[in-house]
Design a protein around this motif. Structure first.
Motif, PDB file in Angstrom:
ATOM      1  N   LEU A 126       0.826  -1.198   0.000  1.00  0.00           N
ATOM      2  CA  LEU A 126       0.000   0.000   0.000  1.00  0.00           C
ATOM      3  C   LEU A 126       0.867   1.258   0.000  1.00  0.00           C
ATOM      4  CD1 LEU A 126      -2.653  -1.070   2.660  1.00  0.00           C
ATOM      5  CD2 LEU A 126      -2.792  -1.291   0.166  1.00  0.00           C
ATOM      6  N   GLY A 127       0.249   2.372  -0.311  1.00  0.00           N
ATOM      7  CA  GLY A 127       0.960   3.642  -0.264  1.00  0.00           C
ATOM      8  C   GLY A 127       1.173   4.295  -1.611  1.00  0.00           C
ATOM      9  N   TYR A 128       0.748   3.658  -2.709  1.00  0.00           N
ATOM     10  CA  TYR A 128       0.870   4.289  -4.020  1.00  0.00           C
ATOM     11  C   TYR A 128      -0.065   5.489  -4.088  1.00  0.00           C
ATOM     12  CZ  TYR A 128       3.595   0.297  -5.655  1.00  0.00           C
ATOM     13  OH  TYR A 128       4.572  -0.648  -5.804  1.00  0.00           O
ATOM     14  N   GLN A 129       0.358   6.528  -4.794  1.00  0.00           N
ATOM     15  CA  GLN A 129      -0.427   7.761  -4.886  1.00  0.00           C
ATOM     16  C   GLN A 129      -1.473   7.643  -6.000  1.00  0.00           C
ATOM     17  OE1 GLN A 129      -0.044  10.332  -2.603  1.00  0.00           O
ATOM     18  NE2 GLN A 129       1.203   8.724  -1.673  1.00  0.00           N
ATOM     19  N   GLY A 130      -2.483   6.825  -5.733  1.00  0.00           N
ATOM     20  CA  GLY A 130      -3.578   6.696  -6.685  1.00  0.00           C
ATOM     21  C   GLY A 130      -3.428   5.517  -7.616  1.00  0.00           C
ATOM     22  N   GLY A 131      -4.518   5.272  -8.370  1.00  0.00           N
ATOM     23  CA  GLY A 131      -4.555   4.122  -9.259  1.00  0.00           C
ATOM     24  C   GLY A 131      -3.542   4.159 -10.379  1.00  0.00           C
ATOM     25  N   SER A 132      -3.322   5.336 -10.971  1.00  0.00           N
ATOM     26  CA  SER A 132      -2.380   5.441 -12.087  1.00  0.00           C
ATOM     27  C   SER A 132      -0.975   5.039 -11.672  1.00  0.00           C
ATOM     28  CB  SER A 132      -2.378   6.860 -12.654  1.00  0.00           C
ATOM     29  OG  SER A 132      -3.640   7.197 -13.192  1.00  0.00           O
ATOM     30  N   GLN A 133      -0.568   5.464 -10.471  1.00  0.00           N
ATOM     31  CA  GLN A 133       0.754   5.100  -9.993  1.00  0.00           C
ATOM     32  C   GLN A 133       0.853   3.599  -9.709  1.00  0.00           C
ATOM     33  OE1 GLN A 133       3.474   7.139  -9.855  1.00  0.00           O
ATOM     34  NE2 GLN A 133       2.087   8.528 -10.946  1.00  0.00           N
ATOM     35  N   THR A 134      -0.234   3.027  -9.247  1.00  0.00           N
ATOM     36  CA  THR A 134      -0.239   1.578  -9.017  1.00  0.00           C
ATOM     37  C   THR A 134      -0.118   0.835 -10.336  1.00  0.00           C
ATOM     38  OG1 THR A 134      -1.746   1.995  -7.160  1.00  0.00           O
ATOM     39  CG2 THR A 134      -1.403  -0.298  -7.810  1.00  0.00           C
ATOM     40  N   ASP A 135      -0.826   1.317 -11.363  1.00  0.00           N
ATOM     41  CA  ASP A 135      -0.751   0.674 -12.679  1.00  0.00           C
ATOM     42  C   ASP A 135       0.658   0.754 -13.261  1.00  0.00           C
ATOM     43  OD1 ASP A 135      -3.496   0.042 -12.624  1.00  0.00           O
ATOM     44  OD2 ASP A 135      -4.009   2.037 -13.380  1.00  0.00           O
ATOM     45  N   LEU A 136       1.322   1.888 -13.046  1.00  0.00           N
ATOM     46  CA  LEU A 136       2.715   2.001 -13.493  1.00  0.00           C
ATOM     47  C   LEU A 136       3.595   1.009 -12.751  1.00  0.00           C
ATOM     48  CD1 LEU A 136       3.141   5.895 -13.752  1.00  0.00           C
ATOM     49  CD2 LEU A 136       3.121   4.243 -15.644  1.00  0.00           C
ATOM     50  N   ALA A 137       3.315   0.806 -11.478  1.00  0.00           N
ATOM     51  CA  ALA A 137       4.078  -0.166 -10.691  1.00  0.00           C
ATOM     52  C   ALA A 137       3.863  -1.576 -11.229  1.00  0.00           C
ATOM     53  CB  ALA A 137       3.668  -0.093  -9.222  1.00  0.00           C
ATOM     54  N   VAL A 138       2.650  -1.844 -11.699  1.00  0.00           N
ATOM     55  CA  VAL A 138       2.366  -3.147 -12.315  1.00  0.00           C
ATOM     56  C   VAL A 138       3.178  -3.283 -13.603  1.00  0.00           C
ATOM     57  CG1 VAL A 138       0.610  -4.557 -13.439  1.00  0.00           C
ATOM     58  CG2 VAL A 138       0.071  -3.378 -11.298  1.00  0.00           C
ATOM     59  N   GLU A 139       3.220  -2.244 -14.409  1.00  0.00           N
ATOM     60  CA  GLU A 139       3.984  -2.294 -15.653  1.00  0.00           C
ATOM     61  C   GLU A 139       5.474  -2.504 -15.383  1.00  0.00           C
ATOM     62  OE1 GLU A 139       2.953   1.355 -17.639  1.00  0.00           O
ATOM     63  OE2 GLU A 139       1.398   0.350 -18.823  1.00  0.00           O
ATOM     64  N   ARG A 140       5.963  -1.903 -14.287  1.00  0.00           N
ATOM     65  CA  ARG A 140       7.386  -2.056 -13.938  1.00  0.00           C
ATOM     66  C   ARG A 140       7.683  -3.394 -13.281  1.00  0.00           C
ATOM     67  NH1 ARG A 140       6.689   3.485 -12.073  1.00  0.00           N
ATOM     68  NH2 ARG A 140       6.448   2.672  -9.948  1.00  0.00           N
ATOM     69  N   GLY A 141       6.656  -4.083 -12.846  1.00  0.00           N
ATOM     70  CA  GLY A 141       6.846  -5.366 -12.196  1.00  0.00           C
ATOM     71  C   GLY A 141       7.057  -5.285 -10.703  1.00  0.00           C
ATOM     72  N   GLU A 142       6.878  -4.102 -10.111  1.00  0.00           N
ATOM     73  CA  GLU A 142       7.000  -3.976  -8.651  1.00  0.00           C
ATOM     74  C   GLU A 142       5.910  -4.785  -7.960  1.00  0.00           C
ATOM     75  OE1 GLU A 142       6.794   0.116  -7.579  1.00  0.00           O
ATOM     76  OE2 GLU A 142       8.450   0.712  -8.891  1.00  0.00           O
ATOM     77  N   VAL A 143       4.721  -4.716  -8.514  1.00  0.00           N
ATOM     78  CA  VAL A 143       3.580  -5.525  -8.078  1.00  0.00           C
ATOM     79  C   VAL A 143       2.966  -6.122  -9.340  1.00  0.00           C
ATOM     80  CG1 VAL A 143       3.089  -4.214  -5.973  1.00  0.00           C
ATOM     81  CG2 VAL A 143       2.052  -3.504  -8.132  1.00  0.00           C
ATOM     82  N   VAL A 144       2.061  -7.077  -9.167  1.00  0.00           N
ATOM     83  CA  VAL A 144       1.520  -7.735 -10.363  1.00  0.00           C
ATOM     84  C   VAL A 144       0.001  -7.664 -10.453  1.00  0.00           C
ATOM     85  CG1 VAL A 144       3.471  -9.326 -10.514  1.00  0.00           C
ATOM     86  CG2 VAL A 144       1.417 -10.010  -9.229  1.00  0.00           C
ATOM     87  N   CYS A 145      -0.659  -7.088  -9.448  1.00  0.00           N
ATOM     88  CA  CYS A 145      -2.116  -7.082  -9.485  1.00  0.00           C
ATOM     89  C   CYS A 145      -2.674  -5.899  -8.702  1.00  0.00           C
ATOM     90  CB  CYS A 145      -2.685  -8.387  -8.920  1.00  0.00           C
ATOM     91  SG  CYS A 145      -1.947  -8.931  -7.349  1.00  0.00           S
ATOM     92  N   ARG A 146      -3.906  -5.531  -9.015  1.00  0.00           N
ATOM     93  CA  ARG A 146      -4.634  -4.541  -8.219  1.00  0.00           C
ATOM     94  C   ARG A 146      -6.122  -4.648  -8.529  1.00  0.00           C
ATOM     95  NH1 ARG A 146      -6.673   0.927  -9.209  1.00  0.00           N
ATOM     96  NH2 ARG A 146      -6.307   1.667 -11.330  1.00  0.00           N
ATOM     97  N   SER A 147      -6.945  -4.137  -7.631  1.00  0.00           N
ATOM     98  CA  SER A 147      -8.390  -4.110  -7.850  1.00  0.00           C
ATOM     99  C   SER A 147      -8.804  -2.706  -8.250  1.00  0.00           C
ATOM    100  CB  SER A 147      -9.140  -4.545  -6.591  1.00  0.00           C
ATOM    101  OG  SER A 147      -8.824  -3.715  -5.490  1.00  0.00           O
ATOM    102  N   MET A 148      -9.817  -2.613  -9.122  1.00  0.00           N
ATOM    103  CA  MET A 148     -10.258  -1.316  -9.624  1.00  0.00           C
ATOM    104  C   MET A 148     -11.658  -1.438 -10.210  1.00  0.00           C
ATOM    105  SD  MET A 148      -8.133  -0.948 -13.186  1.00  0.00           S
ATOM    106  CE  MET A 148      -8.953   0.617 -13.508  1.00  0.00           C
ATOM    107  N   VAL A 149     -12.237  -0.310 -10.576  1.00  0.00           N
ATOM    108  CA  VAL A 149     -13.569  -0.294 -11.174  1.00  0.00           C
ATOM    109  C   VAL A 149     -13.520  -0.942 -12.550  1.00  0.00           C
ATOM    110  CG1 VAL A 149     -15.437   1.168 -12.017  1.00  0.00           C
ATOM    111  CG2 VAL A 149     -14.261   1.753  -9.886  1.00  0.00           C
TER     112      VAL A 149
END
Length: 288
Positions: A126-149
């Protein structure tokens, strides 16, 4: 909407930010006159403050008059397609849990709920600044999943590009029925049937998924006369059938799955009248 209200009154929009719609809902509940001339449009999870006992939630959602909602906001859990987790079965059986990202526990409540309801384990960052930043983290491979609308996932970038490249897959959706755009993705309720989730867990799921059925609701203060509530609900329902409105919905590619005021009123009563063990589990999931 004013087109379908006698006298065609002008509608004036006033933003009232703060507390995830708590400020606006408090105003509608306690300050606005009960004449039907002041309406609110809180976010879909505003009921949660009352359920978990947030002292800033100075309202009772059962006493508000619910007018209607234009949509249901189903949540989806996506995961990178290059991971070994093809389905929730794989997540449950995995020795190493997938690492999901999010901004906070509220935005990742589906993930924590899956741990509670069907025994699926995740490592959650946790701690990403919003959904867009989380999605970028997924693209970078830092994390691999997230929940969203779900609606956002199927209508915006980078997700449409992801889908064209088979970058991600979908593990579960929170609605009671499968959404057409994700027809091959099981619902939470299907998974609870498969894993024989007890009744208390199903009650918990009802509260957690209620926000999806609230969608983007409109509310009126308590004590508005029944005839005026009916007038507002009828005007709202007619607006959602208006040809010009429907053309705009199609042009803007908005999700559209209307919910009546009567259904929202029943839902409001259901979510706040839960036994203490359910509320305790809910607070644990949300980190309260």
């Amino acid at each position: 909407m004013s087109k379908y209200i006698p006298g065609n009154p002008e509608l004036v929009v006033q933003n009232m930010p703060g507390g995830g719609s708590l400020v606006a809902t408090n105003y509608v509940y306690s300050v606005a006159k009960p004449d039907g001339l002041t309406l609110g449009m809180p976010n879909q999870s505003v009921y949660m403050g009352q359920v978990v006992g947030d002292k800033e939630a100075r309202f009772d959602v059962q006493k508000l008059n619910w007018i209607g909602s234009p949509d249901r906001n189903t949540t989806l859990l996506y995961i990178r397609a290059d991971t070994p987790y093809i389905s929730m079965d794989d997540v449950i059986k995995a020795k190493v849990p997938p690492k999901c990202g999010g901004s906070g526990r509220d935005s990742s409540s589906l993930i924590f709920a899956l741990e509670d309801l069907i025994g699926a384990r995740f490592e959650v960052v946790l701690g990403y600044q919003g959904g867009s930043q989380t999605d970028l983290a997924v693209e970078r491979g830092e994390v691999v999943c997230r929940s969203m609308v779900l609606g956002v996932h199927f209508s915006r970038q980078p997700f449409t590009l992801w889908h064209s490249k088979n970058f991600d897959r979908h593990l579960v959706q929170m609605g009671r029925k499968r959404e057409d755009r994700s027809a091959d993705t099981p619902t939470l309720y299907e998974l609870m049937d498969r894993y024989k989730t007890p009744e208390r867990g199903r009650q918990l799921a009802t509260v957690l998924t209620a926000g999806e059925n609230f969608g983007h609701p409109m509310i009126a203060p308590p004590s508005v006369s029944p005839d005026r509530v009916k007038l507002l609900r009828d005007a709202y329902a007619k607006t959602l059938k208006d040809p010009a409105f429907l053309a705009d919905v199609k042009k803007q590619e908005f999700d559209f799955d209307p919910v009546s005021g009567e259904e929202l009123q029943t839902l409001a009563k259901t979510v706040v009248n839960q036994p203490a063990p359910v509320i305790d589990r809910l607070k644990k999931i949300l980190g309260n």
